[in-house]
Motif scaffolding. Sequence first.
Motif, mmCIF file in Angstrom:
data_model
loop_
_atom_site.group_PDB
_atom_site.id
_atom_site.type_symbol
_atom_site.label_atom_id
_atom_site.label_comp_id
_atom_site.label_asym_id
_atom_site.label_seq_id
_atom_site.Cartn_x
_atom_site.Cartn_y
_atom_site.Cartn_z
ATOM 1 N N GLY A 190 0.844 -1.187 0.000
ATOM 2 C CA GLY A 190 0.000 0.000 0.000
ATOM 3 C C GLY A 190 0.878 1.235 0.000
ATOM 4 O O GLY A 190 1.712 1.416 -0.870
ATOM 5 N N SER A 191 0.735 2.085 1.030
ATOM 6 C CA SER A 191 1.578 3.271 1.157
ATOM 7 C C SER A 191 2.692 3.087 2.180
ATOM 8 O O SER A 191 3.464 4.017 2.437
ATOM 9 N N VAL A 192 2.802 1.895 2.764
ATOM 10 C CA VAL A 192 3.805 1.622 3.800
ATOM 11 C C VAL A 192 5.073 1.090 3.148
ATOM 12 O O VAL A 192 5.044 0.105 2.405
ATOM 13 N N ARG A 193 6.188 1.749 3.415
ATOM 14 C CA ARG A 193 7.466 1.329 2.850
ATOM 15 C C ARG A 193 8.006 0.142 3.632
ATOM 16 O O ARG A 193 8.103 0.174 4.864
ATOM 17 N N LEU A 194 8.393 -0.917 2.920
ATOM 18 C CA LEU A 194 8.892 -2.137 3.544
ATOM 19 C C LEU A 194 10.393 -2.316 3.351
ATOM 20 O O LEU A 194 11.056 -2.955 4.173
ATOM 21 N N PHE A 195 10.928 -1.765 2.266
ATOM 22 C CA PHE A 195 12.341 -1.989 1.937
ATOM 23 C C PHE A 195 12.772 -0.903 0.965
ATOM 24 O O PHE A 195 11.976 -0.407 0.166
ATOM 25 N N ASP B 252 23.727 -1.112 -1.341
ATOM 26 C CA ASP B 252 23.223 -2.357 -0.775
ATOM 27 C C ASP B 252 22.959 -3.415 -1.841
ATOM 28 O O ASP B 252 22.498 -4.500 -1.541
ATOM 29 N N ALA B 253 23.246 -3.092 -3.121
ATOM 30 C CA ALA B 253 23.136 -4.110 -4.163
ATOM 31 C C ALA B 253 24.445 -4.892 -4.225
ATOM 32 O O ALA B 253 25.524 -4.324 -4.058
ATOM 33 N N ALA B 254 24.335 -6.183 -4.441
ATOM 34 C CA ALA B 254 25.532 -7.025 -4.457
ATOM 35 C C ALA B 254 26.568 -6.498 -5.439
ATOM 36 O O ALA B 254 26.250 -6.138 -6.567
ATOM 37 N N GLY C 143 6.043 -10.254 -1.375
ATOM 38 C CA GLY C 143 6.656 -8.945 -1.166
ATOM 39 C C GLY C 143 8.156 -8.955 -1.327
ATOM 40 O O GLY C 143 8.818 -7.920 -1.151
ATOM 41 N N LYS C 144 8.721 -10.099 -1.688
ATOM 42 C CA LYS C 144 10.168 -10.195 -1.884
ATOM 43 C C LYS C 144 10.507 -9.896 -3.337
ATOM 44 O O LYS C 144 9.777 -10.285 -4.252
ATOM 45 N N VAL C 145 11.631 -9.228 -3.574
ATOM 46 C CA VAL C 145 12.112 -8.958 -4.918
ATOM 47 C C VAL C 145 13.406 -9.739 -5.135
ATOM 48 O O VAL C 145 14.244 -9.830 -4.224
ATOM 49 N N PHE D 100 20.279 -11.883 -6.388
ATOM 50 C CA PHE D 100 20.017 -10.913 -5.327
ATOM 51 C C PHE D 100 18.599 -11.133 -4.841
ATOM 52 O O PHE D 100 17.684 -11.412 -5.627
ATOM 53 N N SER D 101 18.409 -10.999 -3.534
ATOM 54 C CA SER D 101 17.083 -11.201 -2.959
ATOM 55 C C SER D 101 16.900 -10.265 -1.772
ATOM 56 O O SER D 101 17.838 -10.070 -0.981
ATOM 57 N N ALA D 102 15.730 -9.657 -1.666
ATOM 58 C CA ALA D 102 15.467 -8.737 -0.548
ATOM 59 C C ALA D 102 13.956 -8.587 -0.359
ATOM 60 O O ALA D 102 13.195 -8.677 -1.313
ATOM 61 N N PRO D 103 13.515 -8.365 0.880
ATOM 62 C CA PRO D 103 14.352 -8.412 2.087
ATOM 63 C C PRO D 103 14.596 -9.857 2.525
ATOM 64 O O PRO D 103 13.656 -10.647 2.577
ATOM 65 N N ASP D 104 15.853 -10.155 2.842
ATOM 66 C CA ASP D 104 16.249 -11.515 3.219
ATOM 67 C C ASP D 104 16.635 -11.628 4.683
ATOM 68 O O ASP D 104 16.735 -12.730 5.211
ATOM 69 N N ASP D 105 16.943 -10.506 5.325
ATOM 70 C CA ASP D 105 17.269 -10.531 6.746
ATOM 71 C C ASP D 105 16.573 -9.374 7.448
ATOM 72 O O ASP D 105 16.003 -8.490 6.820
ATOM 73 N N LEU D 106 16.611 -9.377 8.755
ATOM 74 C CA LEU D 106 15.887 -8.377 9.538
ATOM 75 C C LEU D 106 16.358 -6.963 9.235
ATOM 76 O O LEU D 106 15.565 -6.022 9.220
#
Length: 829
Positions: free
Chosen positions: A206-211, A223-225, A264-266, A282-288
């Motif tokens: 929605g409008s909430v940023r996750l990553f 933060d990209a490999a 929600g993962k890219v 590359f995968s995210a988000p993968d860790d806390l």
Amino acid sequence: MENLFSFYIISSLISLLTLHFSLAADTITPATFIRDGEKLVSSSQRFELGFFSPGNSKNRYLGIWYQMSPDTVVWVANRNTPILDPHGVLAISNNGNLVLLNQANGTIWSSNVSRELKSPVAQLLDTGNLVLRDNFSSNTSEGSYLWQSFDYPSDTLLPGMKLGWDLKTGRERYQTSWRTANDPSPGNFTLRLDIHVMPQICIYSGSVRLFRLGPWNGFRFEDAATYIQYLYKQIVVDTEDEFYYRYEPYNSLSITILKLYPSGKVQRLLWSDESYSWLVAFSAPDDLCQNYGHCGANSICNVNKTPKCECLKGFRPESQHNQTLSITCERSQISDCKSGSQFIKFDDMQVPDLQEVLLNESMNLKECEAECLKNCTCRAYGNSNLIGGGSGCLMWFGDLIDMKRTLGNLTGQSIYLRAPASQPGKKKTLWIVVLIALPVVILPAFFIFYRRKRKLKEKGNMTRAKEFCEGDSAAKGKSKESWFIFFSLASISAATHNFSEENKLGEGGFGPVYKGKLLNGEEVAVKRLSNKSGQGVEEFKNEMMLIAKLQHRNLVRLFGCCIEQGEKILIYEYMPNKSLDFFLFDYKYSSGFAIVTDPASKGILDWTTRVRIIEGIAQGLLYLHQYSRLRVIHRDLKASNVLLDGDMNPKISDFGIARMFGGDELQSNTNRIVGTYGYMSPEYALHGLFSIKSDVFSFGVLLLETLSSKKNTRFYNTDSLTLLGHAWNLWKDDRAWKLLDPTLQNEALYPMVKRYINVALLCVQENAADRPTMSEVVSMLKNEIVNLPSPQQPASSYVRIVEKSVLLANSEAEASSGNCLTLSMVDAR
């Protein structure tokens, strides 16, 4: 013999038909179509287009996939409207559009191109792009496509696709996840390019940023490999017309995609010919730590540490318990500047989110440190661009959000964080030295240094202003990248003939506006702050910084300012056709006297011109609300604040009372109501609440005024107090066309007029939640086939709270002039 001859003829015909089919295997013409079970294949046979059912679903969809991996669907046409049986057909309709039909010949999906083509052709390109073009045109470049699937991404970003903004049309290209693996309808997650200050790639629910991945540091997103940069080239394009990200493999044989999953993962996927499968690069988000703001404000997240969250120096955890989850970091002392400050360097960091920042691309790192050190609210600084060893200055103010150590400690950048100076052993001696030396040496030296520094600064500002005004190209280029372009008072005085009455264009609440001509020949509008205005130097600078960051063809362009000798002057581009109210209304007010407008001036606003003005204002507001690097609420949109250039194109002006909103901020309130009655929404006029819907209300009023050539607060009859009430009464009686200016009756099309009035009434509804957003307004204005909702009664009742005499007095106080960027202030009642 005859049988043998017949056999040769039939064989030749079959060969020709087979050849024709192979040549046309990637295209559809009005004479051809594909049914469920048939496919288009790109010329290199990399991509296929056809019908499919995802997972366990029996629904049929039209999609594009890789031939070597049919399960990897990269684009879906009818995401929201599946076909329920295997009888779908893709064809070109009579008006040249691509259409998807069901068994009953009902249209399930269409390309919705408004222009009619003479010889339309749909083609599946080797890039995976399905395009619609005119076969008669010799131009086959991207610019010649009338429609393309690349403009409407699904969940996958292919090489060459754009993620970002088309600033001309207001279209945002972004990825949307499937709802589930069995349902390709738009899911809960989107992948977008955030262009606030500097570009960042972000995942939203929605409008909430996750990553977030970024910001862009000149050659890659942080933060990209690291090794990924050797597989493909990342490109960010920032022009007046477009702002987008795309990527291109260095090797054309390499196949890579960016896919957003229903979870929600890219992931960045690479095709392996050896294993005949996709590899995850590359995968995210993968860790806390990749979860946005996981550790809270003013902390650093490090996935390789326990606990993962650590407060910055100068802050301490509110709770002393070590936590893996978010912590609350509070200041260890009241002010970092009390006991001095220092900067601590952190390497291999993803820098904080760009929430409260300043960017200066012309500064080096040392200048950036000095600038940050001068301001106690500056929390951190760093380079904005890492190319060539680093350049540019990025400074953070307020809380620092979403800091973390980057992957493998190789892909981030250095950032310098402010911390209190720690010299406990020397404090006592230092105080003794200071107390003895201050009266004798330090205090006089300080005053001498301060006065000299001030003179040098003023001299430098004067020199830069003089060079710019004289047209020195090198100086102009340098000044353009600075926060402010300073003009000397002497140059502005010369440009306006010493602010002569002959050069005066008008006067508003801000002060007088003059026409000027710089030494380089450029005509400008000079807006001089009067002593009666409530704005101070700091507010003036804030306005400068706000407008300097806004660039759109429907916003007035700012050249610079002058703040010498107590003056506060803004220099804007000159608009030769004055303002919209000059052409709309029969009279205007200046210095308390009514001036009758030349009737011929209204004739210039023919129907085509008014439509262009309406759409231009809508695009300008849409940019302010959604597409600018800052979300801006104008708060004083009215006819006198819409300026017209030489071609009668509209430009929104006067950002003196505009407000900037944060990324997640939707509404604010104030005790000081500023604006113009008749254009203010009821929630703002009565309660001080304002949001983007306040501007939508003002746009609705302005739209009705533009259609009718009548001013809202000067329209009175026996049935309604304002133009809004009159429009509503006509709408209820199905006589909406009578609102139109009589001079336009033979030009305008009734369905278009009715749609425009419908949109305007939707915009001025009393409840802000019922009003559309500007993106919806733009869509409703342009889309002739969309069904518009019925409006509720407009918010005209609140006007009755103010006595008619007060309204008239306030209306007459407005100045209406060519380049006058007015600021009308009224008190809440």
